[in-house]
Write a protein that holds these residues in place. Sequence first.
Motif, PDB file in Angstrom:
ATOM      1  N   VAL A  27      42.491  34.999  40.879  1.00  0.00           N
ATOM      2  CA  VAL A  27      42.079  36.531  40.933  1.00  0.00           C
ATOM      3  C   VAL A  27      41.542  37.174  39.594  1.00  0.00           C
ATOM      4  O   VAL A  27      40.716  37.774  39.651  1.00  0.00           O
ATOM      5  CB  VAL A  27      43.011  37.239  42.022  1.00  0.00           C
ATOM      6  CG1 VAL A  27      42.723  38.793  41.791  1.00  0.00           C
ATOM      7  CG2 VAL A  27      43.116  36.620  43.276  1.00  0.00           C
ATOM      8  N   ASN A  28      42.359  36.968  38.567  1.00  0.00           N
ATOM      9  CA  ASN A  28      42.139  37.401  37.370  1.00  0.00           C
ATOM     10  C   ASN A  28      41.046  36.678  36.555  1.00  0.00           C
ATOM     11  O   ASN A  28      41.585  35.734  35.915  1.00  0.00           O
ATOM     12  CB  ASN A  28      43.500  37.815  36.618  1.00  0.00           C
ATOM     13  CG  ASN A  28      43.148  38.583  35.445  1.00  0.00           C
ATOM     14  OD1 ASN A  28      42.134  38.897  35.010  1.00  0.00           O
ATOM     15  ND2 ASN A  28      44.397  38.900  34.890  1.00  0.00           N
ATOM     16  N   THR A 110      37.676  41.804  40.633  1.00  0.00           N
ATOM     17  CA  THR A 110      37.897  40.839  41.705  1.00  0.00           C
ATOM     18  C   THR A 110      36.579  40.514  42.312  1.00  0.00           C
ATOM     19  O   THR A 110      36.807  39.794  43.591  1.00  0.00           O
ATOM     20  CB  THR A 110      38.870  41.487  42.628  1.00  0.00           C
ATOM     21  OG1 THR A 110      38.741  42.653  43.113  1.00  0.00           O
ATOM     22  CG2 THR A 110      40.230  41.325  41.718  1.00  0.00           C
ATOM     23  N   GLY A 361      43.245  41.141  46.177  1.00  0.00           N
ATOM     24  CA  GLY A 361      43.568  39.669  45.465  1.00  0.00           C
ATOM     25  C   GLY A 361      43.242  38.611  46.288  1.00  0.00           C
ATOM     26  O   GLY A 361      42.409  37.936  45.895  1.00  0.00           O
ATOM     27  N   ALA A 364      39.367  38.111  46.627  1.00  0.00           N
ATOM     28  CA  ALA A 364      38.535  37.463  45.584  1.00  0.00           C
ATOM     29  C   ALA A 364      38.415  36.054  46.088  1.00  0.00           C
ATOM     30  O   ALA A 364      37.548  35.315  45.358  1.00  0.00           O
ATOM     31  CB  ALA A 364      39.260  37.622  44.199  1.00  0.00           C
TER      32      ALA A 364
END
Length: 503
Positions: A27-28, A110, A361, A364
């Motif tokens: 996600v990041n 995201t 989260g 994404a």
Amino acid sequence: MINPKIKKILLLIATVMLALSGLLGMVNPSANAKAQPTHDNYLKNVKKKGTLVMGTAPDYPPYEFIGKNNGSSQVYGADILLGQKIAHDMGVKLKVKSMSFDSLMVALRTGKIDMIIAGLNKTPQRAKSVDFTNSYYTSGTDLVINKKDKNKIKSYHDLSGQSVGGQVGSVQYDLAKSQIKNVNLKGMESVDDLVLALKTGKVSAVPMDASVAKAYVEHNSGIMQIPAGFSASSGASSDNNAAFSKGAKSLVASANKTIQQVQAKHEYTDQFVPQAIKHMTNNKNQSVANSMWSYKDYFLKGTEYTIMISLISVCFGIVLGIIFALMRLSHNWLLHAIAVVYIEFIRGTPLMVQIMFVYFGLGAVVNVPALTSGIVAISINSGAYVAEIIRSGITSINVGQSEASLSLGLSQSQTMRYIVLPQAIKNIWPALGNEFISLIKNSSLASIIGVGELMYQMRAVQADTYQGIAPIAVIMIIYFIITFAISRTMKFYEGKMNHGTNN
């Protein structure tokens, strides 16, 4: 020595946590930026899908605010007009997504949105996470204070040791935090809430963009604006910039071309701002009752969404609750462990965090709409609580009844279905009613991701009417009517159950 069953449960928990950390790594984008360099296909992808998704927080007139459009709400503002021009020059349509200001950066990183235009100021910290365009408008920072304090407060120096309100995530919040000595800084998500806090004496001043301050002062009696006097030593700029994902150079370059044309023709100040002001509602000469009645469609729409979210979520919650209650009562260690992890984890984390995790989260990885994300998160949350309610109901049934039914030839599943569950449901009926009522109230948290339920519509009315308390009073009454009706309905069926038992 560790009990083998406990060891297995710990291993299962560790596996789940590793899976979650892996998902968060996906996600990041910045976490994998070094390991997986990407090519800049951002502009190409936007043109391919035909839309440029713009995120904004519509409580910042005249930049972005919610106004009426044929009985329904629509986001207006100078920033919206700029976004439309940027999208037009890219050859695509603009799609606006409304959410709280402090959620915009998360949404951009995201992939829920392509661009932020929300009166956003460029700071060194923000520049590490996103790419900014050139400035499209420059404004100063003023203080909004109560008129009765005009002789006491002349600048930020006079606020030492006092309570000051600021919008979380804004440059003004950071300026107040860093430059006002011994300040009791109260951060809030909405500018409407900050103005309400000022008018009710909860804070002494609110630093905000000068143009936004002017809009609120013109529509609220009893408050005024004065120059803040902050220094620019923090590195924060009074320039407003659009923001794109880190590395989206093609989108930034395209937007900068549009911004350059807009600045050359002075379109933002001479056309966009005056055009936006035309959509701003002036309710100064209208009574509160008439003002609220004119927004009845907003409240009706919010009520419809609230009831729909609650009904769907409670149905899924009951199904999940039955499944996980039986799993927790199971003698199979794996099923029992999964149920324990699910129930304890969900009950141990706030619903707001769960909603944001599902939307930002998991969203994404799989693009899930805001409404669906809200229903999924609330259903999962409700399922954990319902599971414990049902488990307590099942364990309240005398074990002798199960033994008797088994001795008569019924299977375990038949015993549970025909003997235990019917009695358990009767015992837990009041608790299920309380859970349904709590779920209706908790549905208001879905507003943080832009779901148009009652809380979201209340914010829309606040933003358009500049009245802080009246919209809150209206939705309080609506929530009470809904929950009271449900409470009486549940009590009616509880009486029917008791009557049937007595007969």
